[in-house]
Design a protein around this motif. Sequence first.
Motif, PDB file in Angstrom:
ATOM      1  N   PHE A  90       0.736  -1.190  -0.066  1.00  0.00           N
ATOM      2  CA  PHE A  90      -0.032   0.045   0.075  1.00  0.00           C
ATOM      3  C   PHE A  90       0.858   1.215   0.001  1.00  0.00           C
ATOM      4  O   PHE A  90       1.888   1.509   0.551  1.00  0.00           O
ATOM      5  CB  PHE A  90      -0.940   0.062   1.250  1.00  0.00           C
ATOM      6  N   TYR A  91       0.401   2.159  -0.682  1.00  0.00           N
ATOM      7  CA  TYR A  91       1.047   3.620  -0.535  1.00  0.00           C
ATOM      8  C   TYR A  91       0.035   4.594  -0.628  1.00  0.00           C
ATOM      9  O   TYR A  91      -1.287   4.441  -1.070  1.00  0.00           O
ATOM     10  CB  TYR A  91       2.028   3.716  -1.483  1.00  0.00           C
ATOM     11  N   ASP A  92       0.222   5.928  -0.471  1.00  0.00           N
ATOM     12  CA  ASP A  92      -0.567   7.025  -0.468  1.00  0.00           C
ATOM     13  C   ASP A  92      -0.073   8.501  -0.797  1.00  0.00           C
ATOM     14  O   ASP A  92       1.254   8.263  -1.464  1.00  0.00           O
ATOM     15  CB  ASP A  92      -1.423   7.372   0.808  1.00  0.00           C
ATOM     16  N   SER A  93      -0.436   9.444  -0.750  1.00  0.00           N
ATOM     17  CA  SER A  93      -0.066  10.760  -1.404  1.00  0.00           C
ATOM     18  C   SER A  93       1.418  11.020  -0.569  1.00  0.00           C
ATOM     19  O   SER A  93       2.186  11.885  -0.992  1.00  0.00           O
ATOM     20  CB  SER A  93      -0.778  11.706  -1.462  1.00  0.00           C
ATOM     21  N   GLN A  94       1.809  10.370   0.540  1.00  0.00           N
ATOM     22  CA  GLN A  94       2.795  10.811   1.563  1.00  0.00           C
ATOM     23  C   GLN A  94       3.966   9.619   1.194  1.00  0.00           C
ATOM     24  O   GLN A  94       4.884   9.683   1.989  1.00  0.00           O
ATOM     25  CB  GLN A  94       2.747  10.707   3.011  1.00  0.00           C
ATOM     26  N   TYR A 126     -11.095   4.876   0.687  1.00  0.00           N
ATOM     27  CA  TYR A 126      -9.884   5.370   1.120  1.00  0.00           C
ATOM     28  C   TYR A 126      -9.270   6.301  -0.052  1.00  0.00           C
ATOM     29  O   TYR A 126      -8.684   5.816  -0.966  1.00  0.00           O
ATOM     30  CB  TYR A 126      -9.020   4.248   1.475  1.00  0.00           C
ATOM     31  N   ASN A 127      -9.550   7.556   0.078  1.00  0.00           N
ATOM     32  CA  ASN A 127      -9.067   8.607  -0.942  1.00  0.00           C
ATOM     33  C   ASN A 127      -7.652   8.493  -0.856  1.00  0.00           C
ATOM     34  O   ASN A 127      -6.889   8.824  -0.242  1.00  0.00           O
ATOM     35  CB  ASN A 127      -9.857   9.845  -0.824  1.00  0.00           C
ATOM     36  N   LYS A 152       9.535   4.965  -0.484  1.00  0.00           N
ATOM     37  CA  LYS A 152       9.851   6.345   0.145  1.00  0.00           C
ATOM     38  C   LYS A 152       8.860   6.723   0.697  1.00  0.00           C
ATOM     39  O   LYS A 152       7.606   6.950   0.234  1.00  0.00           O
ATOM     40  CB  LYS A 152      10.589   7.114  -0.832  1.00  0.00           C
ATOM     41  N   TYR A 153       9.133   7.328   2.138  1.00  0.00           N
ATOM     42  CA  TYR A 153       8.105   8.089   2.743  1.00  0.00           C
ATOM     43  C   TYR A 153       8.769   9.556   2.703  1.00  0.00           C
ATOM     44  O   TYR A 153       9.769   9.838   3.227  1.00  0.00           O
ATOM     45  CB  TYR A 153       8.007   7.662   4.238  1.00  0.00           C
ATOM     46  N   LYS A 154       7.876  10.414   2.236  1.00  0.00           N
ATOM     47  CA  LYS A 154       8.233  11.683   2.009  1.00  0.00           C
ATOM     48  C   LYS A 154       8.459  12.621   3.452  1.00  0.00           C
ATOM     49  O   LYS A 154       9.178  13.424   3.639  1.00  0.00           O
ATOM     50  CB  LYS A 154       7.280  12.583   1.020  1.00  0.00           C
ATOM     51  N   ASP A 155       7.837  12.112   4.614  1.00  0.00           N
ATOM     52  CA  ASP A 155       7.665  12.870   5.884  1.00  0.00           C
ATOM     53  C   ASP A 155       7.771  11.370   6.706  1.00  0.00           C
ATOM     54  O   ASP A 155       7.248  10.811   6.928  1.00  0.00           O
ATOM     55  CB  ASP A 155       6.581  13.471   5.917  1.00  0.00           C
ATOM     56  N   VAL A 156       8.977  11.873   7.824  1.00  0.00           N
ATOM     57  CA  VAL A 156       9.226  10.708   8.603  1.00  0.00           C
ATOM     58  C   VAL A 156       8.083  10.428   9.703  1.00  0.00           C
ATOM     59  O   VAL A 156       7.887   9.575  10.156  1.00  0.00           O
ATOM     60  CB  VAL A 156      10.372  11.006   9.524  1.00  0.00           C
ATOM     61  N   LYS A 157       7.281  11.708   9.702  1.00  0.00           N
ATOM     62  CA  LYS A 157       6.035  11.464  10.672  1.00  0.00           C
ATOM     63  C   LYS A 157       5.252  10.365  10.411  1.00  0.00           C
ATOM     64  O   LYS A 157       4.338   9.689  11.088  1.00  0.00           O
ATOM     65  CB  LYS A 157       5.186  12.818  10.569  1.00  0.00           C
ATOM     66  N   TYR A 158       5.007   9.976   8.835  1.00  0.00           N
ATOM     67  CA  TYR A 158       3.928   9.120   8.652  1.00  0.00           C
ATOM     68  C   TYR A 158       4.670   7.698   8.607  1.00  0.00           C
ATOM     69  O   TYR A 158       3.992   6.657   8.303  1.00  0.00           O
ATOM     70  CB  TYR A 158       3.658   9.265   7.205  1.00  0.00           C
ATOM     71  N   PHE A 159       5.957   7.428   9.081  1.00  0.00           N
ATOM     72  CA  PHE A 159       6.735   6.372   9.089  1.00  0.00           C
ATOM     73  C   PHE A 159       6.653   5.859  10.589  1.00  0.00           C
ATOM     74  O   PHE A 159       7.719   6.170  11.337  1.00  0.00           O
ATOM     75  CB  PHE A 159       8.002   6.183   8.566  1.00  0.00           C
ATOM     76  N   THR A 160       5.658   5.112  11.031  1.00  0.00           N
ATOM     77  CA  THR A 160       5.311   4.941  12.593  1.00  0.00           C
ATOM     78  C   THR A 160       5.824   3.566  13.052  1.00  0.00           C
ATOM     79  O   THR A 160       5.934   3.543  14.561  1.00  0.00           O
ATOM     80  CB  THR A 160       3.872   5.235  12.697  1.00  0.00           C
ATOM     81  N   ASP A 315      -5.879  10.350   3.142  1.00  0.00           N
ATOM     82  CA  ASP A 315      -5.006  11.110   2.052  1.00  0.00           C
ATOM     83  C   ASP A 315      -4.361  12.042   2.507  1.00  0.00           C
ATOM     84  O   ASP A 315      -4.474  13.430   2.527  1.00  0.00           O
ATOM     85  CB  ASP A 315      -6.317  12.127   1.356  1.00  0.00           C
ATOM     86  N   GLY A 316      -2.935  11.715   3.053  1.00  0.00           N
ATOM     87  CA  GLY A 316      -1.927  12.558   3.268  1.00  0.00           C
ATOM     88  C   GLY A 316      -2.547  13.223   4.518  1.00  0.00           C
ATOM     89  O   GLY A 316      -2.954  12.649   5.474  1.00  0.00           O
ATOM     90  N   LEU A 317      -2.282  14.566   4.414  1.00  0.00           N
ATOM     91  CA  LEU A 317      -2.794  15.403   5.573  1.00  0.00           C
ATOM     92  C   LEU A 317      -4.032  15.607   5.680  1.00  0.00           C
ATOM     93  O   LEU A 317      -4.819  15.539   6.709  1.00  0.00           O
ATOM     94  CB  LEU A 317      -2.280  17.046   5.171  1.00  0.00           C
ATOM     95  N   ALA A 318      -4.873  15.098   4.731  1.00  0.00           N
ATOM     96  CA  ALA A 318      -6.356  15.126   4.629  1.00  0.00           C
ATOM     97  C   ALA A 318      -6.977  13.851   5.558  1.00  0.00           C
ATOM     98  O   ALA A 318      -7.908  13.625   6.160  1.00  0.00           O
ATOM     99  CB  ALA A 318      -7.178  14.878   3.298  1.00  0.00           C
ATOM    100  N   GLY A 319      -5.897  13.011   5.792  1.00  0.00           N
ATOM    101  CA  GLY A 319      -5.920  11.971   6.847  1.00  0.00           C
ATOM    102  C   GLY A 319      -6.058  12.121   8.189  1.00  0.00           C
ATOM    103  O   GLY A 319      -6.457  11.509   9.138  1.00  0.00           O
TER     104      GLY A 319
END
Length: 640
Positions: A90-94, A126-127, A152-160, A315-319
């Motif tokens: 799986f992946y998303d906008s981030q 899941y947009n 690749k995760y664009k922002d480490v905040k989303y790598f949990t 959806d990235g930040l929209a999540g």
Amino acid sequence: MKKITMALLFAALAFQSANAQKNIDPTTEDIALAKQLREKHGKDDVAVLTSKENISFELNKDDAGVAVNHHIEERLMNINHRADIHKYEFYDSQSEIQDFSLKYRNDKYANFTVKDEFYTSNDLFYNDYRVKYMEVTFPVQGYTYNYNLDKKYKDVKYFTSLYFNDEYPIVKKEIEIFVPTWLEIEFKEMNFAGFDVKKTSKPDPKGKGTIYTYTLENVAARYKDESAPGPSYIYPHLLVVAKSYTNEGKKTTLFNSTADLYKWYKSLVDSVDENPDELKAKVNELIAGAKTDEEKIKKLYYWVQDNIRYIAFEDGLAGFRPDASQNVYKKRYGDCKGMANLMRQMLKIAGFDARLTWIGTKHIAYDYTTPSLCVDNHMICTLFKDGKKYFLDGTEKYNSFGDYAERIQGKEVMIEDGDKYIIAKVPITPAASNKESYNINFSIEGETLKGKVKGNLIGESRAYFLYGYNNIKNDKKEDVLQNYLSRGDKNFSISNIKTSNLTDRDITLTVEYDAVLRNRVSSFDNEMYVDLDYLEEMAGLDFKERKTDFEFSYKKDYESNITLAIPQGYTVSRLPETLVVDTNDYTLTAAYEQKGDAIVYKKHFVIKNGTIKKADFANWNDAITKLKKLYNDQITLTKL
């Protein structure tokens, strides 16, 4: 020079093909290993021989935060005679997937078609949440593929988090993490107890950081149990908490504390373009005529429950950022954040103190001592009134004001409070708050039991009934009631159904009906045998093969009182034995008793904490065995 004949050409091609196939076909050793693994993991068709994950971090350009590079290499083996699987990521906008491939053992690409689609689940969309996958065929036992993933995760905040377990059993798992000197990060070791996880750390040879390595052997596949606790309770894993980074002498704080997490959440809320004036007319319409504050609150709360369709978004930040309240109102749908925001604004317009509230449901094991995006997965609204806090969840469509779903009871919440925040807990209610009780009167007519049933439901038993009833098309609701009440038993006929107002979630739900039970009575000579128990509650909950705790959807308090009129000219010669099981977690009682000209059969089942623990399965299974024995027993009546 002699010409190559067609026969020679075909022979040469056949030889090359045979050699190529030889390089990818399983060896004798592969087949032996596959058989050994199959014997150990009899319910799995595929095993992972080796799985290695490499994680590294890099600074984004223009000091736009920290990115994560995640590389995975796995060797997959078919341990059954043949296997067909889906390999997916799986992946998303981030995040983005840079390599997603399979190779044969000779390092040549296995050209399975890779599909890339939006991920959907039932009626939830899941947009921007996508999945890459391929259908993989293993032709024979011992066949192997080498899997590669670069993500690749664009922002480490989303790598949990990093989990050791996978969909398939793993012979050897290794996680290697390179942490550069400019990054401050914490790895919280979760559920390591009972697992032989080996950890090493060493300086990077170039002096640019530290390399951490975790290894675990013979890792079981993820359990396939239904109604199980969330994975964060069960499996060994690492929580990844990136605290800060330094770039050109400037230190930037990420999530060093809960205050940092709240500050980021609040920045998202503050960025929402709110226009609550668009809601005023509707709010005034809804509360017009309401005589008390509680009545006003209920009007608004129930309107959101009934009129806003829940749709989950990733959806990235929209999540994490709520949709504007006026948008949710106009669209008549939203995710939990949008619904909570709409409820907050409507209550504020009506003059109440309502605030956004972050919460992790019971699916998540963490609390707010860990500043991470994986701590919460839900948003509700908290109402402050008369010194009390009321937690309002618009996604729970049939919960009444002051009732809380099992999935959030006892969980920590983070409530907005300007630039500060409040940590509180959702109250825990006892099983009795979900009481479901039935009083039944039967008489015997030939081989049939006939009588009347009266039921009362409150709390989550009521909400469960209403949810199932109201999610069926209107023209089928009579059939739904018939099927629900009879449990689909063709020998159980129901008529003359009467219920309380099924749109009113504040009253006890009552249901009454006439019941006919066929094939429950048999007679031989001077004796009559009666099967009085017709629902056999809990009988299917045998956990002999289960690996994890069993979680009920809510704490149960179920009571059934059946009265059977003794036919004239008969006396009671035998009643089934009494069952009494009483533990700290559950109570199961069932008892027959003669009272004058009737037999009274009482059952009372209480699941006090909503969970049957794995450690107690032996006792539970023993109790269920005794309960099923009682269900299979009969009343014996003898003619005078």
